[in-house]
Motif scaffolding. Structure first.
Motif, PDB file in Angstrom:
ATOM      1  N   VAL A   1       8.499   1.538 -14.482  1.00 31.06           N
ATOM      2  CA  VAL A   1       9.578   2.411 -14.020  1.00 31.06           C
ATOM      3  C   VAL A   1       9.968   2.018 -12.597  1.00 31.06           C
ATOM      4  CG1 VAL A   1      10.170   4.786 -13.437  1.00 31.06           C
ATOM      5  CG2 VAL A   1       8.839   4.292 -15.496  1.00 31.06           C
ATOM      6  N   ILE A   2      11.243   1.740 -12.399  1.00 36.28           N
ATOM      7  CA  ILE A   2      11.718   1.273 -11.091  1.00 36.28           C
ATOM      8  C   ILE A   2      12.951   2.075 -10.671  1.00 36.28           C
ATOM      9  CG2 ILE A   2      12.487  -0.757  -9.811  1.00 36.28           C
ATOM     10  CD1 ILE A   2      11.309  -2.504 -11.988  1.00 36.28           C
ATOM     11  N   PRO A   3      12.856   2.901  -9.628  1.00 37.00           N
ATOM     12  CA  PRO A   3      14.048   3.597  -9.146  1.00 37.00           C
ATOM     13  C   PRO A   3      14.885   2.667  -8.272  1.00 37.00           C
ATOM     14  CG  PRO A   3      12.162   4.223  -7.822  1.00 37.00           C
ATOM     15  CD  PRO A   3      11.659   3.246  -8.850  1.00 37.00           C
ATOM     16  N   VAL A   4      16.173   2.682  -8.446  1.00 35.11           N
ATOM     17  CA  VAL A   4      17.030   1.858  -7.580  1.00 35.11           C
ATOM     18  C   VAL A   4      18.218   2.667  -7.093  1.00 35.11           C
ATOM     19  CG1 VAL A   4      16.490  -0.488  -8.322  1.00 35.11           C
ATOM     20  CG2 VAL A   4      18.058   0.868  -9.677  1.00 35.11           C
ATOM     21  N   TYR A   5      18.519   2.495  -5.830  1.00 34.82           N
ATOM     22  CA  TYR A   5      19.631   3.215  -5.226  1.00 34.82           C
ATOM     23  C   TYR A   5      20.361   2.244  -4.300  1.00 34.82           C
ATOM     24  CZ  TYR A   5      22.023   6.635  -2.273  1.00 34.82           C
ATOM     25  OH  TYR A   5      22.954   7.346  -1.580  1.00 34.82           O
ATOM     26  N   ASN A   6      21.558   1.889  -4.662  1.00 35.48           N
ATOM     27  CA  ASN A   6      22.361   0.928  -3.886  1.00 35.48           C
ATOM     28  C   ASN A   6      21.598  -0.364  -3.576  1.00 35.48           C
ATOM     29  OD1 ASN A   6      24.309   2.869  -3.922  1.00 35.48           O
ATOM     30  ND2 ASN A   6      24.007   3.516  -1.806  1.00 35.48           N
ATOM     31  N   GLU A   7      21.084  -0.995  -4.592  1.00 30.07           N
ATOM     32  CA  GLU A   7      20.310  -2.229  -4.390  1.00 30.07           C
ATOM     33  C   GLU A   7      21.002  -3.420  -5.064  1.00 30.07           C
ATOM     34  OE1 GLU A   7      17.842  -2.065  -2.415  1.00 30.07           O
ATOM     35  OE2 GLU A   7      16.630  -0.269  -2.722  1.00 30.07           O
ATOM     36  N   GLU A   8      22.331  -3.450  -5.077  1.00 31.24           N
ATOM     37  CA  GLU A   8      23.057  -4.455  -5.870  1.00 31.24           C
ATOM     38  C   GLU A   8      22.576  -5.894  -5.647  1.00 31.24           C
ATOM     39  OE1 GLU A   8      27.187  -4.105  -4.832  1.00 31.24           O
ATOM     40  OE2 GLU A   8      26.816  -4.537  -2.712  1.00 31.24           O
TER      41      GLU A   8
ATOM     42  N   MET B   1       6.990   1.279  -9.680  1.00 31.15           N
ATOM     43  CA  MET B   1       7.176   0.223  -8.685  1.00 31.15           C
ATOM     44  C   MET B   1       8.521   0.402  -7.983  1.00 31.15           C
ATOM     45  SD  MET B   1       6.991  -3.820  -9.539  1.00 31.15           S
ATOM     46  CE  MET B   1       8.731  -4.137  -9.745  1.00 31.15           C
ATOM     47  N   ASP B   2       8.555   0.267  -6.655  1.00 33.23           N
ATOM     48  CA  ASP B   2       9.821   0.362  -5.927  1.00 33.23           C
ATOM     49  C   ASP B   2      10.731  -0.804  -6.317  1.00 33.23           C
ATOM     50  OD1 ASP B   2       9.109   2.648  -4.677  1.00 33.23           O
ATOM     51  OD2 ASP B   2       8.961   1.814  -2.652  1.00 33.23           O
ATOM     52  N   GLY B   3      12.019  -0.580  -6.222  1.00 29.08           N
ATOM     53  CA  GLY B   3      12.963  -1.589  -6.682  1.00 29.08           C
ATOM     54  C   GLY B   3      13.382  -2.579  -5.609  1.00 29.08           C
ATOM     55  N   ASP B   4      12.808  -2.477  -4.414  1.00 28.61           N
ATOM     56  CA  ASP B   4      13.286  -3.342  -3.336  1.00 28.61           C
ATOM     57  C   ASP B   4      12.358  -4.535  -3.126  1.00 28.61           C
ATOM     58  OD1 ASP B   4      11.120  -2.004  -2.439  1.00 28.61           O
ATOM     59  OD2 ASP B   4      12.054  -1.140  -0.674  1.00 28.61           O
ATOM     60  N   LEU B   5      11.445  -4.756  -4.101  1.00 28.17           N
ATOM     61  CA  LEU B   5      10.511  -5.882  -4.067  1.00 28.17           C
ATOM     62  C   LEU B   5       9.536  -5.812  -2.898  1.00 28.17           C
ATOM     63  CD1 LEU B   5      13.002  -8.603  -5.246  1.00 28.17           C
ATOM     64  CD2 LEU B   5      11.031  -7.748  -6.508  1.00 28.17           C
ATOM     65  N   GLN B   6       9.400  -4.618  -2.311  1.00 27.63           N
ATOM     66  CA  GLN B   6       8.341  -4.447  -1.310  1.00 27.63           C
ATOM     67  C   GLN B   6       7.004  -4.327  -2.022  1.00 27.63           C
ATOM     68  OE1 GLN B   6      10.000  -1.185   1.381  1.00 27.63           O
ATOM     69  NE2 GLN B   6       9.151  -2.677   2.803  1.00 27.63           N
ATOM     70  N   ASP B   7       7.045  -3.815  -3.260  1.00 27.13           N
ATOM     71  CA  ASP B   7       5.867  -3.818  -4.117  1.00 27.13           C
ATOM     72  C   ASP B   7       6.001  -5.066  -4.985  1.00 27.13           C
ATOM     73  OD1 ASP B   7       5.486  -1.274  -3.119  1.00 27.13           O
ATOM     74  OD2 ASP B   7       6.309  -0.283  -4.879  1.00 27.13           O
TER      75      ASP B   7
END
Ligand code: UDP
Ligand code: MG
Length: 310
Positions: free
Chosen positions: A9-16, A94-100
Protein backbone atom coordinates in the motif's frame (compact mmCIF):
# COMPACT_ATOMS: atom_id res chain seq x y z
CA UNK A 1 -10.21 -13.01 -8.13
CA UNK A 2 -7.64 -15.08 -6.24
CA UNK A 3 -6.05 -13.37 -3.26
CA UNK A 4 -2.47 -12.33 -3.94
CA UNK A 5 0.34 -13.30 -1.63
CA UNK A 6 1.46 -9.75 -0.95
CA UNK A 7 -0.13 -6.28 -1.19
CA UNK A 8 1.94 -3.12 -0.98
CA UNK A 9 0.00 0.00 0.00
CA UNK A 10 1.51 3.31 -1.12
CA UNK A 11 -0.14 6.70 -0.49
CA UNK A 12 0.73 9.35 -3.05
CA UNK A 13 -0.10 13.02 -3.09
CA UNK A 14 1.16 15.23 -5.91
CA UNK A 15 4.07 12.94 -6.74
CA UNK A 16 3.78 13.02 -10.56
CA UNK A 17 7.54 12.99 -11.18
CA UNK A 18 8.17 9.94 -9.02
CA UNK A 19 5.44 7.57 -10.19
CA UNK A 20 7.36 5.85 -13.00
CA UNK A 21 10.46 5.18 -10.89
CA UNK A 22 8.29 4.15 -7.97
CA UNK A 23 6.37 1.54 -9.93
CA UNK A 24 9.46 0.19 -11.71
CA UNK A 25 11.55 -0.11 -8.55
CA UNK A 26 8.67 -1.55 -6.57
CA UNK A 27 7.83 -4.21 -9.19
CA UNK A 28 11.49 -5.18 -9.49
CA UNK A 29 11.93 -5.49 -5.72
CA UNK A 30 8.72 -7.47 -5.29
CA UNK A 31 9.63 -9.92 -8.05
CA UNK A 32 12.37 -11.15 -5.71
CA UNK A 33 9.61 -12.29 -3.36
CA UNK A 34 6.98 -13.64 -5.73
CA UNK A 35 5.20 -12.73 -8.95
CA UNK A 36 1.96 -12.91 -7.03
CA UNK A 37 1.62 -9.37 -5.65
CA UNK A 38 -0.49 -6.25 -5.99
CA UNK A 39 0.66 -2.66 -5.61
CA UNK A 40 -2.10 -0.40 -4.36
CA UNK A 41 -1.31 3.26 -4.90
CA UNK A 42 -3.73 5.46 -3.03
CA UNK A 43 -4.13 8.79 -4.79
CA UNK A 44 -4.87 11.11 -1.90
CA UNK A 45 -6.59 13.82 -3.92
CA UNK A 46 -3.57 14.84 -5.99
CA UNK A 47 -3.98 17.96 -8.08
CA UNK A 48 -1.17 17.29 -10.54
CA UNK A 49 -0.66 14.52 -13.10
CA UNK A 50 -0.20 11.79 -10.45
CA UNK A 51 -3.39 9.95 -11.38
CA UNK A 52 -2.71 10.09 -15.11
CA UNK A 53 0.82 8.76 -14.55
CA UNK A 54 -0.50 5.96 -12.37
CA UNK A 55 -3.10 4.93 -14.93
CA UNK A 56 -0.45 5.00 -17.67
CA UNK A 57 1.83 2.81 -15.53
CA UNK A 58 -1.01 0.32 -15.22
CA UNK A 59 -0.70 -0.55 -18.90
CA UNK A 60 2.80 -1.93 -18.34
CA UNK A 61 2.29 -3.21 -14.79
CA UNK A 62 -1.19 -4.78 -14.55
CA UNK A 63 -0.59 -5.67 -10.88
CA UNK A 64 -0.72 -1.95 -10.08
CA UNK A 65 -4.09 -0.87 -8.70
CA UNK A 66 -5.13 2.70 -8.08
CA UNK A 67 -7.46 3.73 -5.30
CA UNK A 68 -8.58 7.29 -5.83
CA UNK A 69 -9.88 9.17 -2.79
CA UNK A 70 -12.53 11.84 -3.22
CA UNK A 71 -10.19 14.55 -1.90
CA UNK A 72 -7.01 14.95 0.14
CA UNK A 73 -7.57 13.22 3.48
CA UNK A 74 -3.98 13.13 4.74
CA UNK A 75 -1.55 10.29 4.55
CA UNK A 76 -2.63 8.38 7.65
CA UNK A 77 -6.16 8.15 6.22
CA UNK A 78 -4.77 7.25 2.78
CA UNK A 79 -2.81 4.36 4.29
CA UNK A 80 -5.93 3.18 6.09
CA UNK A 81 -7.93 3.29 2.84
CA UNK A 82 -5.30 1.23 1.04
CA UNK A 83 -5.10 -1.29 3.87
CA UNK A 84 -8.85 -1.83 3.70
CA UNK A 85 -8.62 -2.48 -0.04
CA UNK A 86 -5.61 -4.81 0.25
CA UNK A 87 -6.40 -8.45 -0.45
CA UNK A 88 -2.99 -9.98 0.17
CA UNK A 89 -2.11 -12.58 2.73
CA UNK A 90 0.72 -10.22 3.69
CA UNK A 91 0.48 -6.45 3.47
CA UNK A 92 3.19 -3.80 3.36
CA UNK A 93 2.98 -0.04 3.95
CA UNK A 94 5.45 2.16 2.15
CA UNK A 95 5.72 5.92 1.45
CA UNK A 96 5.44 6.84 -2.20
CA UNK A 97 8.38 9.24 -2.33
CA UNK A 98 11.02 6.46 -2.36
CA UNK A 99 12.33 7.55 1.03
CA UNK A 100 11.41 4.02 2.09
CA UNK A 101 13.46 1.93 -0.36
CA UNK A 102 11.34 -0.87 -1.92
CA UNK A 103 14.51 -3.00 -2.00
CA UNK A 104 14.05 -3.53 1.77
CA UNK A 105 10.73 -5.32 1.24
CA UNK A 106 12.33 -8.76 0.54
CA UNK A 107 14.21 -8.50 3.84
CA UNK A 108 10.96 -7.78 5.66
CA UNK A 109 9.34 -10.69 3.91
CA UNK A 110 12.13 -13.04 5.03
CA UNK A 111 11.30 -12.21 8.65
CA UNK A 112 7.58 -12.79 8.16
CA UNK A 113 7.52 -15.95 6.07
CA UNK A 114 7.07 -19.37 7.63
CA UNK A 115 5.08 -17.57 10.34
CA UNK A 116 8.27 -16.42 12.07
CA UNK A 117 6.88 -12.97 12.98
CA UNK A 118 3.59 -11.12 12.56
CA UNK A 119 4.84 -7.57 12.07
CA UNK A 120 8.13 -6.27 10.69
CA UNK A 121 8.81 -2.54 10.68
CA UNK A 122 11.63 -0.47 9.28
CA UNK A 123 13.96 1.07 11.80
CA UNK A 124 15.74 4.13 10.40
CA UNK A 125 19.42 4.21 11.21
CA UNK A 126 19.92 7.58 9.57
CA UNK A 127 17.85 9.89 7.51
CA UNK A 128 18.74 12.21 4.70
CA UNK A 129 16.59 15.17 5.56
CA UNK A 130 17.10 18.78 6.54
CA UNK A 131 18.59 19.11 10.05
CA UNK A 132 15.69 21.20 11.32
CA UNK A 133 13.20 18.51 10.35
CA UNK A 134 15.46 15.78 11.76
CA UNK A 135 15.85 17.60 15.06
CA UNK A 136 12.10 18.01 15.46
CA UNK A 137 11.44 14.38 14.56
CA UNK A 138 14.15 13.20 16.99
CA UNK A 139 12.70 15.36 19.75
CA UNK A 140 9.24 13.98 19.12
CA UNK A 141 10.44 10.35 19.21
CA UNK A 142 12.31 10.92 22.47
CA UNK A 143 9.21 12.46 24.04
CA UNK A 144 6.91 9.80 22.63
CA UNK A 145 9.07 6.93 23.86
CA UNK A 146 9.15 8.38 27.33
CA UNK A 147 5.48 9.02 27.71
CA UNK A 148 3.58 6.59 25.51
CA UNK A 149 4.07 3.42 27.58
CA UNK A 150 4.43 1.64 24.24
CA UNK A 151 7.36 -0.59 23.42
CA UNK A 152 8.00 1.41 20.29
CA UNK A 153 11.52 1.35 18.97
CA UNK A 154 13.05 4.74 18.39
CA UNK A 155 12.84 6.19 14.92
CA UNK A 156 10.18 4.08 13.29
CA UNK A 157 7.63 5.25 10.79
CA UNK A 158 4.97 3.70 8.59
CA UNK A 159 7.31 1.51 6.54
CA UNK A 160 6.36 -2.04 7.55
CA UNK A 161 4.91 -5.39 6.55
CA UNK A 162 2.49 -7.60 8.46
CA UNK A 163 0.47 -10.75 8.04
CA UNK A 164 -3.32 -11.02 7.86
CA UNK A 165 -3.68 -11.79 11.53
CA UNK A 166 -1.89 -8.60 12.56
CA UNK A 167 -3.66 -6.55 9.86
CA UNK A 168 -7.08 -7.66 11.09
CA UNK A 169 -6.17 -6.51 14.59
CA UNK A 170 -4.69 -3.28 13.23
CA UNK A 171 -7.79 -2.41 11.21
CA UNK A 172 -10.08 -3.18 14.13
CA UNK A 173 -8.70 -0.05 15.82
CA UNK A 174 -11.17 2.46 14.49
CA UNK A 175 -10.23 5.70 16.19
CA UNK A 176 -10.32 8.81 14.03
CA UNK A 177 -7.20 10.45 15.48
CA UNK A 178 -4.77 8.03 13.95
CA UNK A 179 -1.06 7.74 14.54
CA UNK A 180 -0.36 4.51 12.67
CA UNK A 181 3.11 3.61 14.05
CA UNK A 182 1.62 3.89 17.55
CA UNK A 183 -1.41 1.77 16.66
CA UNK A 184 0.86 -0.81 15.04
CA UNK A 185 2.91 -1.02 18.21
CA UNK A 186 -0.26 -1.17 20.33
CA UNK A 187 -1.57 -4.39 18.72
CA UNK A 188 1.41 -6.44 19.97
CA UNK A 189 1.97 -9.86 18.35
CA UNK A 190 5.49 -10.92 17.44
CA UNK A 191 7.23 -7.84 16.05
CA UNK A 192 10.67 -7.51 14.55
CA UNK A 193 12.56 -4.65 12.94
CA UNK A 194 14.76 -4.21 9.91
CA UNK A 195 17.37 -1.45 9.94
CA UNK A 196 17.57 0.79 6.89
CA UNK A 197 18.76 4.24 6.06
CA UNK A 198 16.07 6.65 4.98
CA UNK A 199 16.91 8.12 1.64
CA UNK A 200 16.38 11.70 0.59
CA UNK A 201 13.50 12.31 -1.80
CA UNK A 202 15.04 11.32 -5.14
CA UNK A 203 13.89 14.43 -6.94
CA UNK A 204 14.96 16.67 -4.06
CA UNK A 205 11.41 17.98 -3.86
CA UNK A 206 9.90 19.28 -0.66
CA UNK A 207 8.02 16.76 1.49
CA UNK A 208 4.26 16.77 1.06
CA UNK A 209 3.82 16.65 4.83
CA UNK A 210 4.18 20.27 5.83
CA UNK A 211 5.56 21.18 9.27
CA UNK A 212 2.02 22.04 10.27
CA UNK A 213 0.84 18.54 9.38
CA UNK A 214 3.81 16.89 11.08
CA UNK A 215 3.03 18.90 14.20
CA UNK A 216 -0.63 17.84 14.07
CA UNK A 217 0.48 14.21 13.73
CA UNK A 218 2.80 14.58 16.71
CA UNK A 219 -0.10 16.00 18.74
CA UNK A 220 -2.31 13.09 17.65
CA UNK A 221 0.39 10.72 18.85
CA UNK A 222 0.85 12.42 22.21
CA UNK A 223 -2.85 12.87 22.91
CA UNK A 224 -3.85 9.33 21.95
CA UNK A 225 -0.95 7.41 23.45
CA UNK A 226 -0.01 9.32 26.57
CA UNK A 227 -1.49 11.39 29.34
CA UNK A 228 1.37 13.87 29.12
CA UNK A 229 -0.83 16.95 28.43
CA UNK A 230 -3.01 16.27 31.49
CA UNK A 231 0.04 15.50 33.62
CA UNK A 232 1.64 18.82 32.63
CA UNK A 233 -1.46 20.67 33.85
CA UNK A 234 -1.59 18.69 37.07
CA UNK A 235 2.07 19.06 37.98
CA UNK A 236 2.13 22.74 37.11
CA UNK A 237 -0.88 23.18 39.38
CA UNK A 238 0.86 21.35 42.22
CA UNK A 239 4.01 23.39 41.69
CA UNK A 240 1.90 26.56 41.80
CA UNK A 241 0.44 25.52 45.16
CA UNK A 242 3.93 24.95 46.57
CA UNK A 243 5.04 28.39 45.41
CA UNK A 244 1.89 29.85 46.95
CA UNK A 245 2.62 28.17 50.29
CA UNK A 246 6.20 29.42 50.41
CA UNK A 247 5.14 32.92 49.44
CA UNK A 248 2.33 32.71 51.99
CA UNK A 249 4.76 31.83 54.76
CA UNK A 250 7.00 34.72 53.75
CA UNK A 251 4.13 37.17 53.81
CA UNK A 252 2.86 35.86 57.14
CA UNK A 253 6.36 36.00 58.63
CA UNK A 254 6.82 39.57 57.46
CA UNK A 255 3.47 40.57 58.97
CA UNK A 256 4.38 39.02 62.32
CA UNK A 257 7.79 40.70 62.28
CA UNK A 258 6.10 43.96 61.46
CA UNK A 259 7.92 44.42 58.15
CA UNK A 260 5.92 46.45 55.70
CA UNK A 261 5.37 44.69 52.36
CA UNK A 262 5.22 46.58 49.16
CA UNK A 263 4.78 44.81 45.88
CA UNK A 264 2.10 45.88 43.53
CA UNK A 265 4.22 44.84 40.57
CA UNK A 266 4.75 41.27 41.82
CA UNK A 267 1.02 41.08 42.51
CA UNK A 268 0.22 42.24 39.00
CA UNK A 269 2.70 39.90 37.40
CA UNK A 270 1.55 36.81 39.28
CA UNK A 271 -2.08 37.58 38.45
CA UNK A 272 -1.16 37.92 34.82
CA UNK A 273 0.90 34.70 34.92
CA UNK A 274 -1.85 32.68 36.60
CA UNK A 275 -4.45 34.03 34.21
CA UNK A 276 -2.50 33.01 31.13
CA UNK A 277 -1.60 29.59 32.50
CA UNK A 278 -5.28 28.95 33.13
CA UNK A 279 -6.07 29.90 29.56
CA UNK A 280 -3.45 27.48 28.26
CA UNK A 281 -4.84 24.69 30.41
CA UNK A 282 -8.34 25.49 29.29
CA UNK A 283 -7.00 25.09 25.76
CA UNK A 284 -5.58 21.65 26.59
CA UNK A 285 -8.89 20.58 28.11
CA UNK A 286 -10.62 21.98 25.03
CA UNK A 287 -8.38 19.84 22.85
CA UNK A 288 -9.53 16.75 24.73
CA UNK A 289 -13.17 17.76 24.41
CA UNK A 290 -12.70 18.38 20.70
CA UNK A 291 -11.06 14.99 20.22
CA UNK A 292 -13.91 13.26 22.06
CA UNK A 293 -16.34 15.20 19.89
CA UNK A 294 -14.59 14.16 16.71
CA UNK A 295 -14.60 10.50 17.72
CA UNK A 296 -18.30 10.83 18.49
CA UNK A 297 -19.15 12.33 15.14
CA UNK A 298 -17.89 9.04 13.77
CA UNK A 299 -17.35 10.35 10.27
CA UNK A 300 -15.69 7.95 7.83
CA UNK A 301 -11.94 8.49 7.55
CA UNK A 302 -12.08 8.81 3.76
CA UNK A 303 -14.33 8.44 0.71
CA UNK A 304 -13.38 6.52 -2.41
CA UNK A 305 -13.85 8.19 -5.77
CA UNK A 306 -12.88 5.14 -7.83
CA UNK A 307 -10.89 1.95 -7.52
CA UNK A 308 -9.01 0.95 -10.68
CA UNK A 309 -8.42 -2.70 -9.91
CA UNK A 310 -9.54 -4.63 -12.99
N1 UDP B 1 1.03 11.90 1.34
C1 UDP B 1 -0.33 11.66 1.18
N2 UDP B 1 -1.22 12.62 1.57
C2 UDP B 1 -0.83 13.80 2.14
C3 UDP B 1 0.55 14.02 2.34
C4 UDP B 1 1.45 13.05 1.94
O1 UDP B 1 -0.73 10.61 0.68
O2 UDP B 1 -1.70 14.60 2.46
C5 UDP B 1 1.99 10.89 0.90
C6 UDP B 1 3.16 11.42 0.12
O3 UDP B 1 2.89 11.47 -1.26
C7 UDP B 1 4.25 10.42 0.44
C8 UDP B 1 3.90 9.95 1.84
O4 UDP B 1 2.52 10.28 2.05
O5 UDP B 1 4.19 9.31 -0.43
C9 UDP B 1 4.76 10.59 2.91
O6 UDP B 1 4.70 11.98 2.78
P1 UDP B 1 5.98 12.93 2.97
O7 UDP B 1 7.12 12.37 2.23
O8 UDP B 1 5.55 14.30 2.66
O9 UDP B 1 6.19 12.80 4.54
P2 UDP B 1 7.51 12.55 5.39
O10 UDP B 1 8.48 11.80 4.53
O11 UDP B 1 7.99 13.88 5.79
O12 UDP B 1 7.01 11.73 6.53
MG1 MG C 1 8.79 11.50 2.67
Amino acid sequence: MATPLLSVVIPVYNEEDLIDTLVTRCSAALSAISADFEIICVDDGSRDQTLARLLAARTTEPRLKVLVLSRNFGHQAAYTAGLHAAQGEYVAMMDGDLQDPPEILPRMWELLRHDAHDVVYGHRTDRAEGWGRQLLIKGFHALFQNFSKLQEADNVGNFSMMNRRALTAFLSLQEKNRYLPGLRSFIGFRQASVAYSRAARPDGSVPKMSYKRLFALALDALFSFSDLPIKVCLYTGIFGILVFMLAGMYVLGSKIMGVALIGWSSLGLSLYFLGSIQLVFLGIMGEYVFRIYRENQNRPLYFVQHYYNE
